[in-house]
Scaffold this motif. Structure first.
Motif, short mmCIF file in Angstrom:
data_model
loop_
_atom_site.label_atom_id
_atom_site.label_comp_id
_atom_site.label_asym_id
_atom_site.label_seq_id
_atom_site.Cartn_x
_atom_site.Cartn_y
_atom_site.Cartn_z
N ALA A 102 0.83 -1.21 0.00
CA ALA A 102 0.00 0.00 0.00
C ALA A 102 0.87 1.26 0.00
O ALA A 102 0.60 2.22 -0.73
N GLN A 103 1.92 1.25 0.81
CA GLN A 103 2.81 2.41 0.87
C GLN A 103 3.55 2.60 -0.45
O GLN A 103 3.72 3.72 -0.93
N GLU A 147 3.38 5.89 -2.97
CA GLU A 147 4.54 6.63 -3.46
C GLU A 147 4.53 6.73 -4.99
O GLU A 147 4.87 7.77 -5.56
N ILE A 148 4.11 5.66 -5.66
CA ILE A 148 4.00 5.70 -7.12
C ILE A 148 2.95 6.73 -7.54
O ILE A 148 3.17 7.52 -8.46
N ALA A 149 1.82 6.73 -6.85
CA ALA A 149 0.75 7.68 -7.17
C ALA A 149 1.22 9.12 -7.00
O ALA A 149 0.94 9.99 -7.84
N GLU A 150 1.95 9.38 -5.93
CA GLU A 150 2.43 10.75 -5.67
C GLU A 150 3.45 11.18 -6.71
O GLU A 150 3.47 12.34 -7.14
N ALA A 158 -4.81 8.91 0.23
CA ALA A 158 -5.13 8.24 1.49
C ALA A 158 -4.84 6.75 1.34
O ALA A 158 -5.08 6.17 0.29
N VAL A 159 -4.33 6.14 2.41
CA VAL A 159 -3.98 4.72 2.38
C VAL A 159 -4.90 3.93 3.31
O VAL A 159 -5.13 4.33 4.46
N TYR A 160 -5.41 2.81 2.79
CA TYR A 160 -6.24 1.90 3.58
C TYR A 160 -5.64 0.50 3.51
O TYR A 160 -5.22 0.06 2.45
N THR A 161 -5.62 -0.18 4.64
CA THR A 161 -5.20 -1.58 4.65
C THR A 161 -6.39 -2.50 4.92
O THR A 161 -6.23 -3.70 5.08
N SER A 162 -7.58 -1.92 4.95
CA SER A 162 -8.81 -2.69 5.13
C SER A 162 -9.84 -2.20 4.12
O SER A 162 -10.16 -1.00 4.07
N SER A 163 -10.37 -3.11 3.32
CA SER A 163 -11.39 -2.73 2.34
C SER A 163 -12.67 -2.28 3.03
O SER A 163 -13.38 -1.40 2.54
#
Length: 239
Positions: free
Chosen positions: A14-15, A19-22, A35-40
């Motif tokens: 996810a991280q 970073e790729i998106a940014e 925003a980062v989510y580790t839970s759907s």
């Protein structure tokens, strides 16, 4: 400002995707936040219950709880225009992704090359949807219709009939003239008398183009194969 969500139960992945998106936003000279989510389930809750808005979601398919495929289906009623990029190891999901009008499918074994390209294409499309307008001008009337709001355009005698989110507008021009004035690849002929905006096509089924507004338009047999190819090319729905 573009709002992006990354959802993957693997924190490191996810991280990395964040970073790729940014980096892609910087390369496209676009302003955005990620925003980062580790839970759907948390992502779905924020959208459905707290009314969070996202323009683009990077979504892993294989997650505990609600899968990425299930989340995408549940998100669409709240964010009908959101662009979703599926990230997965399983090639067979691409077929279902097309039915959900997913923007792009990215295999994990080629993520370093395919994900940046997919994000950049999505950012460009979002900016295009937000910007261009079609102008109708006569001696007594001036009307501007955003491209993103145009569903389809049909021939009506000597007029072109434009159906958009704001209603129906007529302009005394040929369909071909309007098509040339639009000059944008998202508009395609599905019949000699009908042009459709591909950003609103939810699916092609039984020879019909089904749009987000619920309208189903017939695709002529002579155009069907070309329409499918154009949609695949435009949305990047190839593996």
């Amino acid at each position: 400002m573009l709002r992006i969500a990354v959802c993957d139960d693997d924190k490191a992945a996810a991280q990395a995707h964040k970073e790729i998106a940014e980096r892609c936003l910087q390369q496209c000279k676009s302003v955005g936040e990620t925003a980062v989510y580790t839970s759907s389930d948390n992502l779905l809750y924020d959208i459905a219950e707290d009314h969070f808005f996202f323009d683009l979601i990077l979504l892993d398919i294989e997650m505990p709880g609600n899968s990425g495929m299930e989340i995408a289906e549940k998100i669409k009623p709240y964010l009908p225009n959101v662009k979703i990029i599926f990230i997965t190891s399983y090639i067979e999901y691409a077929i279902d992704a097309f039915e959900l009008s997913i923007f792009r499918y990215v295999p994990k074994n080629d993520i370093e090359q395919r994900l940046p390209a997919a994000i950049q294409d999505a950012v460009r499309l979002l900016e295009l949807e937000d910007g261009k307008t079609y102008t109708i001008q006569t001696n007594s009337r001036l009307e501007r219709i955003p491209y993103r709001e145009i569903y389809h355009i049909e021939r009506d005698g000597k007029n072109a009939c434009i159906t958009a989110a704001s209603g129906v507008s007529r302009v005394r021009k040929s369909l071909q003239q309007v098509y040339e004035e639009l000059g944008a690849e998202e508009f395609i002929y599905i019949d000699r008398g009908c042009i459709v905006n591909m950003i609103h096509i939810m699916q092609v089924k039984d020879g019909m183009a089904v749009l987000k507004n619920g309208k189903a338009l017939p695709i002529s047999r002579s155009h069907l194969q070309q329409v499918k190819e154009q949609i695949n090319h435009y949305w990047g729905m190839h593996i």
